[in-house]
Design an enzyme around this catalytic site. Structure first.
Site, PDB file in Angstrom:
ATOM      1  N   SER A  83      18.438 -67.972 -46.388  1.00 42.35           N
ATOM      2  CA  SER A  83      18.238 -67.996 -44.941  1.00 42.35           C
ATOM      3  C   SER A  83      18.376 -66.597 -44.342  1.00 42.35           C
ATOM      4  CB  SER A  83      19.257 -68.943 -44.300  1.00 42.35           C
ATOM      5  OG  SER A  83      19.103 -68.981 -42.902  1.00 42.35           O
ATOM      6  N   PHE A  85      18.018 -63.561 -45.889  1.00 42.06           N
ATOM      7  CA  PHE A  85      16.934 -62.679 -46.313  1.00 42.06           C
ATOM      8  C   PHE A  85      15.619 -63.073 -45.655  1.00 42.06           C
ATOM      9  CE2 PHE A  85      19.881 -60.811 -48.924  1.00 42.06           C
ATOM     10  CZ  PHE A  85      19.353 -59.884 -49.811  1.00 42.06           C
ATOM     11  N   TRP A  86      15.426 -64.364 -45.452  1.00 44.61           N
ATOM     12  CA  TRP A  86      14.178 -64.836 -44.837  1.00 44.61           C
ATOM     13  C   TRP A  86      14.051 -64.294 -43.412  1.00 44.61           C
ATOM     14  CZ3 TRP A  86      13.227 -68.347 -40.718  1.00 44.61           C
ATOM     15  CH2 TRP A  86      11.903 -68.793 -40.613  1.00 44.61           C
ATOM     16  N   HIS A  87      15.158 -64.199 -42.692  1.00 51.02           N
ATOM     17  CA  HIS A  87      15.108 -63.702 -41.327  1.00 51.02           C
ATOM     18  C   HIS A  87      14.881 -62.192 -41.276  1.00 51.02           C
ATOM     19  CE1 HIS A  87      16.909 -67.605 -40.177  1.00 51.02           C
ATOM     20  NE2 HIS A  87      16.376 -67.349 -39.008  1.00 51.02           N
ATOM     21  N   GLY A  88      15.404 -61.450 -42.233  1.00 52.71           N
ATOM     22  CA  GLY A  88      15.230 -59.996 -42.226  1.00 52.71           C
ATOM     23  C   GLY A  88      16.546 -59.299 -42.526  1.00 52.71           C
TER      24      GLY A  88
END
Length: 578
Positions: free
Chosen positions: A370, A372-375
């Site tokens: 979650s 890493f997916w956001h940035g």
């Protein structure tokens, strides 16, 4: 980019103060409505025409409006790579290879966008984030299709892909224009059932009078009215955002004027900053869901009792559920719903070996995914870490009375389990008159805590986040620390004793509902318990290794045992599937 297409957006941008790219993005959401209407009218017997139309519209958006040639290359690399991995790699690690490839590719673009530091400019990372959810799910669905049905649960059976789709169908799924830039994401099986119109078949035995109304020979039910309501809601939220963002913005809480206000007003302004930021997402997700409804893919069957058609298959947010939330789980489960579903079904449950319940490894993997997916903005990680501790303090995942009669070691430190029952009747079914005061305090605590917690998500940078937190005296951090210290003190056993005395006879002990729920947005339900779980797993693994070593007549040092066990628990992905 088409010649002169920027002119009207530049004129409008100068009038209302928004950026050109932001206005063009809203234009794509609005333009998707009439185009979705055209898409629905393409004959059901010609799905290839629907695919070609979808691809053409998406290319117009990407190149004709935004000149994102690099964006097309990015989406092509991800989609071709995922398809090739699913096609040519056979074995239990295929979905993990696809996951690492896709997340790694997206991470490069996240880093580039962060260094570019142009938040008003539309790039491809938003579309890529949506695509990552679709393609990682695609890899898992292909893998499920290669397994015997007896090894699959009901969800996997429904979504399994037994035969790889053709290139045209796959491209239509990847480039589905109503959800291209901002979602919602969905699985390939849902797209295939939509384009083949099997999604709209009624179950055997359904009363014909309950069939949804259609036009002419189309199987897709009429969806103009629910789509229009979603569009109206989206307009309302976007208009409110444009109006309120001039009043409540980052500059307000970072400026000197903010320091002139008292503590209560500072907290109020911090709440309004978060509320205003949410308005943008409410508007965007309502608009994109509406165009999906108009195309028909938002169809979720018919309520057999009322005969009403349900169009919430791709609902991504429930604004009222968030703004009225009295606990952390209610707040989180109504936000970014499709991302929650993706994290649960394609990460949390997938790292769990068959026959075992999810534990530390599942929570850790979901949390990292979650994040890493956001940035990579520091603000995201401040929000995620603090939110996980908020869940520990204010747990609300199951009926609080159930665990009050468990052993003291089984009870977790949260207000809902140990405080709320005092405002209920002894059987836990009827609220007392004083319950309304508990509800009001719970609402205020939840909303003010998340105002503090989500501020870094809006501010993004570490210096800005720490500055704003310090200006409200770190009230949420102090509250969390004080609550955890209180429940770590003798107060917790005393509360449990009083509850048992008050609510006797005890209700039967049952399994914790917490074990049946995944962490919302990848946040661990209880960080302390998660650490306890990994210590327990490591100890069990060490003992197992020692027993095996003693049987073989060999010996392994304790340090080597610990090191090997920890590496295995944290680094080694599970080859089994849930």
């Amino acid at each position: 980019m088409l010649p002169y297409i920027n002119a009207p957006f530049e004129y409008a941008a100068g009038s209302i103060g928004a950026s050109v790219d932001e206005l063009k993005l809203i234009a794509t959401f609005l333009l998707s409505y009439p185009l979705a209407g055209v898409l629905k009218r393409i004959p059901d017997a010609k799905p290839y025409q629907k695919n070609l139309f979808i691809i053409a519209v998406s290319l117009f958006y990407l190149v004709g409006l935004f000149d994102l040639w690099d964006g097309i290359r990015t989406l092509l690399i991800s989609s071709v790579g995922a398809y090739a991995i699913a096609s040519y790699i056979d074995g239990p690690f295929m979905p993990w290879i696809g996951f690492v490839f896709l997340m790694g590719h997206m991470s490069v673009n996240h880093v580039y966008r962060q260094f570019l530091n142009a938040p008003d400019r539309v790039d491809i990372t938003g579309a890529q984030m949506v695509l990552i959810m679709k393609l990682t799910a695609f890899c898992w669905n292909v893998q499920d299709g290669r397994l015997p049905e007896r090894d699959l649960n009901d969800f996997q059976k429904e979504r399994a892909i037994r035969q790889l789709p053709g290139i045209l169908d796959y491209a239509g799924y990847v480039l589905f224009f109503p959800s291209l830039f901002a979602g919602p994401a969905f699985d390939y099986v849902e797209y295939r059932r939509w384009i083949e119109t099997t999604m709209f078949e009624m179950p055997a035995g359904t009363d014909p009078s309950k069939y949804p109304p259609t036009r002419k020979k189309r199987k897709i039910p009429r969806s103009g009215t629910p789509a229009a309501w979603k569009a109206a809601a989206g307009f309302f939220w976007i208009f409110a955002f444009i109006k309120m963002s001039g009043w409540y913005n980052n500059e307000l809480v970072l400026g000197d004027t903010y320091l002139q206000y008292g503590f209560t007003r500072r907290v109020w302004l911090l709440y309004m900053l978060g509320f205003t930021a949410r308005l943008k997402y409410y508007g965007v997700w309502a608009l994109t869901e509406g165009s999906c409804i108009l195309s028909g893919i938002g169809f979720k069957g018919v309520d057999t009792k009322t005969g009403r058609v349900r169009w919430n298959r791709l609902q991504n947010v429930n604004p009222w559920g968030i703004e009225s939330a009295q606990n952390t789980r209610a707040y989180l489960e109504n936000w970014n719903m499709n991302t929650n579903h993706w994290l649960r079904n394609y990460m949390y449950l997938r790292v769990t070996p068959k026959g075992k319940k999810p534990g530390f490894r599942a929570s850790l993997a979901t949390f990292i995914t979650s994040a890493f997916w956001h940035g990579f903005y520091p603000g995201y990680y401040l929000t995620f870490v603090l939110a996980s501790f908020l869940q520990t303090v204010a747990k609300s995942v199951f009926c609080p009375l159930i665990s009050e009669y468990m052993n003291a070691d089984d009870a977790k430190p949260d207000f809902r389990r140990h405080v709320r029952p005092f405002f209920m009747s002894p059987d836990g079914k009827t609220p007392l008159p004083s319950k309304r005061y508990y509800d009001i305090l719970s609402y205020l605590a939840t909303q003010t805590a998340f105002s503090f917690c989500t501020a870094p998500f809006v501010l993004l940078t570490l210096p800005a986040s720490i500055t704003v937190w310090s200006r409200v005296y770190f009230y949420c951090l102090i509250g969390v620390a004080a609550s955890m210290a209180f429940f770590a003190s003798p107060a917790k056993p005393w509360l449990i004793k009083e509850l048992r005395k008050r609510n006797a006879p005890a209700v039967p002990r049952t399994a914790s509902h917490e074990s049946l729920n995944h962490p919302m947005m990848g946040l661990p339900n209880d960080p302390g318990q998660e650490l306890d779980d990994i210590v327990k797993e490591v100890k069990e693994e060490v003992e197992a290794r020692r027993r095996r070593g003693s049987k073989k007549g060999g010996s392994v040092s304790f340090d080597q045992d610990i090191k090997a066990a920890v590496q295995e628990r944290l680094a080694k992905p599970s080859g089994k599937q849930y």
